[in-house]
Design a protein around this motif. Structure first.
Motif, PDB file in Angstrom:
ATOM      1  N   PHE A   1       0.706  -1.249  -0.048  1.00 59.92           N
ATOM      2  CA  PHE A   1      -0.097  -0.116  -0.088  1.00 59.92           C
ATOM      3  C   PHE A   1       0.820   1.400  -0.031  1.00 59.92           C
ATOM      4  O   PHE A   1       0.510   2.340  -0.266  1.00 59.92           O
ATOM      5  CB  PHE A   1      -0.970   0.097   1.118  1.00 59.92           C
ATOM      6  N   TYR A   2       2.240   1.086   0.320  1.00 59.64           N
ATOM      7  CA  TYR A   2       3.055   2.509   0.453  1.00 59.64           C
ATOM      8  C   TYR A   2       2.336   3.401   1.463  1.00 59.64           C
ATOM      9  O   TYR A   2       2.535   4.701   0.521  1.00 59.64           O
ATOM     10  CB  TYR A   2       3.377   2.935  -1.003  1.00 59.64           C
ATOM     11  N   ILE A   3       1.862   3.332   2.319  1.00 64.90           N
ATOM     12  CA  ILE A   3       1.126   4.126   3.346  1.00 64.90           C
ATOM     13  C   ILE A   3       1.962   5.456   3.619  1.00 64.90           C
ATOM     14  O   ILE A   3       1.558   6.536   3.519  1.00 64.90           O
ATOM     15  CB  ILE A   3       0.414   3.468   4.281  1.00 64.90           C
ATOM     16  N   LYS A   4       3.237   5.140   3.993  1.00 69.16           N
ATOM     17  CA  LYS A   4       4.212   5.978   4.364  1.00 69.16           C
ATOM     18  C   LYS A   4       4.660   7.170   3.523  1.00 69.16           C
ATOM     19  O   LYS A   4       4.606   8.248   3.713  1.00 69.16           O
ATOM     20  CB  LYS A   4       5.567   5.481   5.102  1.00 69.16           C
ATOM     21  N   TRP A   9       0.535   8.370   1.564  1.00 61.87           N
ATOM     22  CA  TRP A   9      -0.794   9.046   2.193  1.00 61.87           C
ATOM     23  C   TRP A   9      -1.256  10.326   1.932  1.00 61.87           C
ATOM     24  O   TRP A   9      -2.346  10.623   1.456  1.00 61.87           O
ATOM     25  CB  TRP A   9      -0.523   8.745   3.717  1.00 61.87           C
ATOM     26  N   GLY A  51      -2.418  10.009  -1.874  1.00 63.03           N
ATOM     27  CA  GLY A  51      -3.701   8.975  -1.651  1.00 63.03           C
ATOM     28  C   GLY A  51      -4.851   9.856  -1.256  1.00 63.03           C
ATOM     29  O   GLY A  51      -5.814   9.716  -1.834  1.00 63.03           O
ATOM     30  N   CYS A  52      -4.749  10.545  -0.144  1.00 67.83           N
ATOM     31  CA  CYS A  52      -5.761  11.102   0.464  1.00 67.83           C
ATOM     32  C   CYS A  52      -6.179  12.478  -0.527  1.00 67.83           C
ATOM     33  O   CYS A  52      -7.426  12.663  -0.746  1.00 67.83           O
ATOM     34  CB  CYS A  52      -5.296  11.845   1.918  1.00 67.83           C
TER      35      CYS A  52
END
Length: 193
Positions: free
Chosen positions: A106-109, A112, A115-116
């Motif tokens: 997801f590569y959240i770091k 984010w 993505g948001c």
């Protein structure tokens, strides 16, 4: 893709891996997969607002429909991730660890913020498309909503520089003009209920 030069240089009995995609142990031509995906997307995407048409417009419209749509999309996304995980289990001989590690990150770091921001923009656009379809109907409203592809094309040409050949850019603008003309002509057919 220039597949003809690759095909001329290879033996007739050999299979060029750049031209074919393997799906469930079947080799399918990339063009066939692309056309099938485009047809599926047209049917599926073009029908996305149909359930709103059949809903009770006094209780479920606009924001109420958006919340229901979001919940449904979340459920379907979870189901599709489960299907992908089971498929990866099957591919990796039922090894849970290998299947889990083969899932996309997801590569959240890293993502984010982007993505948001993109999720917020998409949600605002989706809500606007519901209002547009509600007020103008499926034929006119959804055609206007699909003009978003023109905005995406402009981003691709001018900001991301995905197309640099001026002949191709001219053809794109010619097609975009035809599309806008069609949307305008279609809008004249709208009758108020």
């Amino acid at each position: 893709l220039d597949e003809s030069s690759d095909n001329n240089n290879t033996n007739e009995n050999s299979i060029d891996t750049n031209v074919f995609i393997t799906i469930c142990d079947h080799k399918i031509h990339r063009r066939t997969v692309g056309i099938a995906a485009a047809v599926f997307n047209g049917i599926w995407g073009g029908s996305i607002m149909v359930p709103m048409h059949f809903s009770n417009s006094t209780t479920t419209s606009g924001m109420g429909y958006a919340i229901s749509f979001g919940i449904g999309a979340s459920i379907i996304t979870i189901i599709l991730w489960i299907f992908l995980f089971v498929y990866r289990l099957y591919q990796n001989r039922w090894s849970f660890e290998v299947a889990y590690n083969s899932l996309p990150s997801f590569y959240i770091k890293k993502m984010w913020k982007q993505g948001c921001a993109s999720g917020l923009l998409w949600s605002i656009g989706n809500f606007g498309s519901m209002i547009c379809v509600q007020q103008l109907g499926e034929g006119v409203g959804y055609s206007v909503v699909q003009a978003a592809m023109l905005v995406s094309g402009l981003w691709g040409i001018f900001y991301f520089k995905e197309i640099t050949n001026w002949v191709v850019i001219f053809k794109w603008f010619l097609s975009a003009t035809l599309t806008v003309g069609g949307i305008l002509l279609l809008s004249y057919e709208h009758e108020k209920a």
